[in-house]
Structures are given as C-alpha cells and as structure tokens.
Design a protein around this motif. Structure first.
Motif, PDB file in Angstrom:
ATOM      1  N   TRP A  37       0.822  -1.214   0.000  1.00 31.60           N
ATOM      2  CA  TRP A  37       0.000   0.000   0.000  1.00 31.60           C
ATOM      3  C   TRP A  37       0.860   1.269   0.000  1.00 31.60           C
ATOM      4  CZ3 TRP A  37       0.450   3.431   4.029  1.00 31.60           C
ATOM      5  CH2 TRP A  37       1.020   2.958   5.213  1.00 31.60           C
ATOM      6  N   LEU A  38       2.139   1.080   0.296  1.00 30.11           N
ATOM      7  CA  LEU A  38       3.037   2.247   0.237  1.00 30.11           C
ATOM      8  C   LEU A  38       3.419   2.609  -1.202  1.00 30.11           C
ATOM      9  CD1 LEU A  38       5.598   1.513   3.115  1.00 30.11           C
ATOM     10  CD2 LEU A  38       3.885   3.307   3.083  1.00 30.11           C
ATOM     11  N   ILE A  41       2.217   5.881  -2.890  1.00 34.17           N
ATOM     12  CA  ILE A  41       2.855   7.040  -2.235  1.00 34.17           C
ATOM     13  C   ILE A  41       4.311   7.134  -2.674  1.00 34.17           C
ATOM     14  CG2 ILE A  41       3.466   8.069   0.000  1.00 34.17           C
ATOM     15  CD1 ILE A  41       1.146   6.488   1.224  1.00 34.17           C
ATOM     16  N   LEU A  42       4.959   5.979  -2.695  1.00 31.80           N
ATOM     17  CA  LEU A  42       6.386   5.978  -3.030  1.00 31.80           C
ATOM     18  C   LEU A  42       6.619   6.381  -4.483  1.00 31.80           C
ATOM     19  CD1 LEU A  42       7.632   2.891  -1.037  1.00 31.80           C
ATOM     20  CD2 LEU A  42       8.424   5.231  -0.820  1.00 31.80           C
ATOM     21  N   MET A  45       6.341   9.950  -4.765  1.00 32.19           N
ATOM     22  CA  MET A  45       7.480  10.624  -4.133  1.00 32.19           C
ATOM     23  C   MET A  45       8.757  10.467  -4.929  1.00 32.19           C
ATOM     24  SD  MET A  45       6.976  10.216  -0.168  1.00 32.19           S
ATOM     25  CE  MET A  45       5.892  11.349   0.616  1.00 32.19           C
ATOM     26  N   VAL A  46       8.962   9.280  -5.467  1.00 34.45           N
ATOM     27  CA  VAL A  46      10.195   9.069  -6.230  1.00 34.45           C
ATOM     28  C   VAL A  46      10.170   9.929  -7.488  1.00 34.45           C
ATOM     29  CG1 VAL A  46      11.509   7.366  -7.548  1.00 34.45           C
ATOM     30  CG2 VAL A  46      10.666   6.796  -5.279  1.00 34.45           C
ATOM     31  N   GLY A  49      10.574  13.310  -6.271  1.00 42.63           N
ATOM     32  CA  GLY A  49      11.924  13.358  -5.709  1.00 42.63           C
ATOM     33  C   GLY A  49      12.948  13.577  -6.801  1.00 42.63           C
ATOM     34  N   GLY A  57      15.442  21.563  -5.832  1.00 45.51           N
ATOM     35  CA  GLY A  57      14.517  21.823  -4.733  1.00 45.51           C
ATOM     36  C   GLY A  57      13.662  23.075  -4.827  1.00 45.51           C
ATOM     37  N   TYR A  65       3.808  21.319  -2.722  1.00 43.79           N
ATOM     38  CA  TYR A  65       2.936  21.693  -1.611  1.00 43.79           C
ATOM     39  C   TYR A  65       1.473  21.705  -2.035  1.00 43.79           C
ATOM     40  CZ  TYR A  65       7.323  23.285   0.355  1.00 43.79           C
ATOM     41  OH  TYR A  65       8.596  23.367   0.801  1.00 43.79           O
ATOM     42  N   PHE A  68       0.177  18.076  -2.028  1.00 47.43           N
ATOM     43  CA  PHE A  68       0.018  17.362  -0.754  1.00 47.43           C
ATOM     44  C   PHE A  68      -0.770  18.203   0.231  1.00 47.43           C
ATOM     45  CE2 PHE A  68       2.227  13.485  -1.355  1.00 47.43           C
ATOM     46  CZ  PHE A  68       3.065  13.741  -2.418  1.00 47.43           C
TER      47      PHE A  68
END
Lengths: 68, 609
Positions: A37-38, A41-42, A45-46, A49, A57, A65, A68
C-alpha cells in the motif's frame, strides 16, 4: 566521442544503474515487509523526488505543496 | 576479515574498524571536526580507523552501516499517513530531505567511500538494523559467553526498546517495543520541557533530579505512560508533539504540569527539579520492570545494556543493586556512535558467522580506541603552538602531576589513545582534588563554563572502590552510580538539612564533596592497571601523598566543545580556560609560564549544549 563526453556518458550510465538498483531494492523491501500500500505514495514521491533533485529543490517546492 | 562500521546522518557520526571480531579502532567524527554531535559522513574517523589498522579501504572486506534507511522511511511515512493531516509541517521538512538524500543512502555512502577507494562498489555495503547494532555493541564486546541484552533509546527504525539473548556468536532479538512508544523520547520530552537541548541535555535532567522530589511521578504514570508489570509500556501521544510537530511536547503537556516550557535562559526552580526527579523515578521503575522480566524470561544471570537510555547511570546502578542479574556490562559508547562498533560486529558474527573470542575484561580495551600521539609528535606539535613545557621522565611526570593535584590545582591530563564514547576515562580528562569544598563550583564555573548544579564524577582505584563507595564491582566506563560509603559522609546539621534545591550544593556532604551529589550518590569510574596503567599510577601516587585514592575526572573540554583530540586542541583549551597545569604525554605545561599573548577567549567560543 571525445573524452569529456565519454566521461559524461559513463556517469549517466552509472546513475541509471544506481537508480535501477534502488528501485529493485525498494521493490524487494516492500515484498518482504508486505507494504504494497506504500507503493502509490512511493511512486509519487520518487517521481517528484527526481524532479526535486533535478531542480535543486527550491523552484519545484510550491508545486509539491499544492499537491500534498 | 576486516569490517568497517559506520554510523552517520542523524547525530554523533562515528567509524569503527573490526579485524576478525577484534575492535581495532573507533572514533567519533565530532572530535576531528570540532563540531559537537557532528552528524556528517565521518570522513576523518574513517581515515583514522584505516590508518590505525594500516589498511586501505580496498583491503576492507565489508562496510557495515548502523541502520536500515528504507525501514526508517517506512516508519516516517506510516506515521505521517496515520496522523494526517496533522504533521504536515514536519512532513514538509522531512520528506524533501529524504527524497534528496537520505533515501539514497546506499549511493551516498558509496560516493563518500570512493574518496578512499575510487573503485569502491556498493556490493561491499551491509546494513544492520539500528537496535541490532546497539545489541551487538553491547553483547559481542562483553565478557559474557551468554547474556540477556536490553537496548533502549529514542528511536531507530521502528524499535525503541528491544530484548535479545546472546549466546556465543549468535544474537537473537525476541521482543521489541515500537515507535512512538519510547522511554528515550519520554525522557527527551522532559528534557525539552525543562529547557535543555534534546539529545544532549538528558544528562542535565539526570543531574538535576537529586535536587527535587518526585512529586509528579504519579501524574506521569497516570497520564503520560501506561507502564505494565512486565516493563512494557505505551505512551499517550496526545501529550506529545514529536510524531507530527517540530517540538517534543504540546500545549496539553504543559497544561498537565501547570507551567509552560522553560526557556534556556530562564531560572531553574524547584518545579523543574521536581519534574526532573519525577521522570528519573519513572524511568528507573520502567527499566527495573524491564530487567526483572528479562531476568525471569531468559533465566541467564548476565545482562548487557546499550542505547542512549543505558547512559542513564543512575538507573544502571539500581539495576545492578536489584540483584536479578549477577553481572552487568554496559557498552561505553551506548549512544548512536556505538552503533558503528555494533554494526561491524553484527556483520562479522551474525552475517559472516565469525567466531567470538571473549576477552577476560571486555573487548573495548577500556574504550581507549581513538588516536594517540608519540612523545616526539607531542613535543613537535606543542612547540609549533608556541607552548612552553618541561619534558620529564615518566616517574617525575606522575609525581609532578600528583603534587599539582594535591596542591588543589586543576590539571588537564592527555595520555595515550583517546576514549570512544561520551565519557572521559583518563585519556582526555580534566582532573582535580575531590576534597576541597569549593572544587566543584570552581571547576564548573571557571574551567568548564557550565551550570554550577552539575556534579563531577570520581575516578577511584579499583582496589579501593569499596572503601569510598557502596560498590564492589567494576565500573570502568563511569556508567554506574552508587552512594559514598557511610563512614566517608559528613552528618548534616538540622539547618543544612532544611535547605532545598541548589542551595544544598554548597554543603560539604562527605570527605570528597566535589564528587558527592546532594543525595550522596557518585558516578563512579574504577581504574585498573589492565586498562589504564598510567592513570592508575597517578591515582596511586595521589593516594600516597594525600591518603585519598579518588580524583575528580571530567571531560577535557569546555561546555559545548567536543572533548579534545589532539595536543593542539588540548593546548587551545588550556589557554582558553583557567586550568593551571596541562600534562600531555611526558610534557608538563604550567599556565604561569605560558606566553600570555596566546590566551584565548574561550568562554563563548562554542554554542552552548
């Protein structure tokens, strides 16, 4: 191909291999921990990322922002 | 087989080198960079470890890291998901850091290690779980073939407390308590609430506790922690902010105690002392319940401790006196720095099934695992600093130091290999005579520039420990607290007894007041010829002159500064505070003979801890 561009190509290859290693390890980790289930999300994010790293950045931050 | 252990990227980064199960070298990065609790990759410590083993990185078989980044990230994500939308601010700060750097720790480590070997490949990298690293650092160097192992800290990946059994070269963790329920974090929450820095001020809370009464222990047990008879526990996280916020405690916590969080410059009152006494009492109760249940479940009579909570030497003393275990061994670098040693040992014994040779005392060599300097190097380095010194032979140097100490001078003592772990054990120490009533205050305020309430620790000849303290076992790492023996105490008048708080400090409570806390307790270091012969000779000489086989032993630094590493650091510190004498190897320096132009303003040179 001159030496500088050969070096850059080798660097890119190595980065690709490292990223593949990372993804394989992450997959194995989730399988062992049974935490699929992650995954969504991962993945988000990756992907972000990668963009954060690419854009160092700051410029990308507001975009994250709002999501999320 | 050579294995390099590394702990880094959180706090107290360190490196350690293990050769066929023997710890050859270990050091914390902060000692080299002069940045307290330095968390960066330990370049200098790695270089030192390789040099100490006379090895190149390509000759190292494995590099073991002290925790598993993916598991830690899983904990972070699950915590944020479970508590969403609270925690967004913390999430916003943590996640970019992880996505940019921490999630890719394997490549980060590989890249950093390529500074030492450009062909270094990540196939040499191994990762041990945080609490396995702690447990391994506690069990493998211990003098026990079989032992119960208890590790307690703030948090690693998920575990905050773990119980294990070590037998020969095997170590099995059989029970864990997981985040957010943590004794370390509970203690840190009170550290934060009483106005001290988390991750370094916990010692101060422990030192403050004897000044207060545990008036709030019931309150803590009723509201903050549900402590079960077997020592397992759960925290009520609605009082804490560390899961989702950027502080340790929240408004509800402050309301419960009836006062806001103390700011660092605010005066310490009896309220803060009572809160410190209360959390100390609760921690001791929790640790005792854990060790009692571990003793009955495991049936073994030896106990090993590690993790930051194992640095709470008051609780350790109570565990020893509780008698459930015959022998107790505590890893001197019980905090995260010791994870470097543990990860390397776990890799050798667990992963590689390497055999274990149990040392008679222990495998930590008295924690003297850091850099050392030959006499000629010392002389060269001190001369380059502009120091004026006399070179004496060993006997004269010991005699001169013992005389200076008996003349009640403050002495910097720099000998042999530097200690690994947070305590100075007679290699990088400031020493003093424990008998004068003013010594504690003077050392705190003029030499260490730290709070006057903080007690000093005694170093005592191992053979004389029972004459001075209610202890008759080894405590080589200053990790056990016991009381000064009754016949060395001084009876207090009714007026003195009615004093409270820091006013108690000025009362002479024993023949060795500088190392006797207000409750008669002392954090004892026993010194033996096996682990520290030169320091033992000095204590013996001091005893011959004074009849007292105890010295004040405090770390060679000022408040906020990492303990000195090199002769240059020692000289700078010597010229920056009011130390009277500095002894480095066989070189003896007196402040009155130094060039006054070399004096430094040291009182504000470091950020306060």
């Amino acid at each position: 191909m001159d030496r500088a561009s050969a070096g850059a190509a080798a660097g890119n290859d190595e980065r690709a291999v490292l990223m593949m290693d990372f993804l394989v390890e992450l997959w194995r980790f989730m399988r062992v921990r049974k935490k699929f289930w992650l995954l969504p999300i991962l993945i988000m994010m990756v992907v972000f990322g990668g963009l954060v790293v690419l854009t160092e950045g700051s410029a990308f931050a507001p975009f994250i922002y709002t999501l999320f | 087989m050579r294995i390099l252990g590394i702990s880094a990227f959180y706090h107290d980064s360190a490196a350690a080198l293990v050769e066929d199960g023997r710890i050859v070298a270990a050091a914390q990065e902060e000692r080299f960079t002069r940045k307290k609790h330095d968390a960066s990759f330990p370049h200098n410590a790695v270089r030192y470890c390789l040099d100490a083993a006379d090895a190149k990185l390509r000759e190292i078989d494995h590099v073991a890291f002290y925790e598993k980044p993916f598991l830690k990230f899983e904990r972070l994500l699950e915590t944020y998901v479970a508590l969403a939308p609270r925690g967004f601010r913390s999430f916003r700060m943590a996640i970019p850091l992880w996505l940019k750097e921490k999630l890719f720790q394997k490549s980060l480590l590989r890249n950093e290690l390529r500074e030492f070997d450009e062909d270094f490949g990540s196939e040499k990298l191994l990762f041990a779980e945080h609490h396995l690293s702690h447990a391994a650092s506690a069990f493998y160097p211990s003098p026990f073939d079989k032992a119960a192992v208890l590790t307690m800290d703030g948090v690693g990946e998920w575990a905050t407390t773990s119980a294990a059994i070590g037998d020969g070269n095997r170590l099995e963790i059989f029970q864990e308590i997981h985040f957010p329920h943590s004794l370390g974090l509970l203690y840190s929450a009170i550290t934060y609430y009483t106005g001290f820095k988390v991750n370094s001020g916990e010692y101060k809370v422990m030192g403050l506790a004897p000044y207060g009464e545990p008036k709030y222990a019931e309150l803590i047990l009723d509201h903050l922690i549900d402590l079960k008879p077997d020592g397992s526990f759960r925290l009520d996280i609605s009082y804490f902010d560390y899961c989702t916020g950027l502080t340790m405690t929240n408004e509800r916590f402050a309301k419960l105690f009836g006062q806001p969080v103390r700011s660092p410059d605010q005066l310490l009152t009896s309220f803060h002392m009572d809160v410190a006494a209360s959390i100390q009492a609760v921690l001791e109760e929790a640790v005792l319940r854990l060790t009692r249940s571990l003793a009955s479940r495991s049936g073994v009579r030896n106990l090993c401790l590690a993790g930051g909570v194992a640095l709470n030497c008051v609780a350790n003393g109570k565990v020893l006196r509780d008698g459930r275990f015959d022998r107790l061994w505590i890893q001197p670098a019980a905090g995260d720095a010791g994870g470097a040693v543990g990860a390397a040992l776990a890799a050798f014994h667990q992963f590689k099934s390497g055999p274990r040779n149990i040392a008679a005392t222990d495998g930590m060599s008295g924690a003297l695992l850091g850099p050392e300097f030959s006499q000629s190097q010392i002389e060269r380095r001190l001369t380059a600093c502009g120091a004026r010194f006399a070179v004496l032979d060993e006997d004269d140097m010991i005699e001169a130091t013992a005389k200076a100490l008996s003349d009640q001078l403050a002495v910097g003592w720099f000998q042999g290999r530097m200690e690994f772990g947070p305590r100075s054990l007679g290699a990088r120490s400031i020493l003093g005579d424990p008998r004068p009533p003013t010594m504690q205050k003077n050392l705190n305020l003029k030499v260490k520039y730290r709070e006057s309430f903080r007690p000093f620790a005694p170093a005592v000849l191992r053979e004389d420990v029972a004459d001075w303290f209610e202890l008759d076992s080894d405590s080589p790492y200053m990790l056990i607290v016991a009381d000064v023996t009754k016949h060395k105490r001084r009876a207090m008048s009714a007026e003195e007894q009615s004093l409270f708080g820091i006013d108690k400090l000025n009362i002479t409570r024993s023949e060795i007041p500088a190392v006797t806390h207000v409750d008669y307790s002392a954090r004892i270091q026993t010194v033996s010829t096996e682990t520290n012969p030169r320091f033992h000779r000095l204590l013996t000489r001091f005893k011959a002159r004074t009849g007292c086989s105890v010295l004040v032993n405090t770390s060679f630094n000022v408040r906020g500064e990492p303990i000195v590493c090199t002769p240059e650091d020692a000289f700078r510190c010597f010229m920056g505070n009011e130390l009277d004498v500095l002894v480095v190897g066989n070189c003896v320096l007196r402040k009155s003979e130094q060039n006054p132009d070399l004096k430094q303003d040291y009182s504000s040179a470091f950020d306060l801890d």
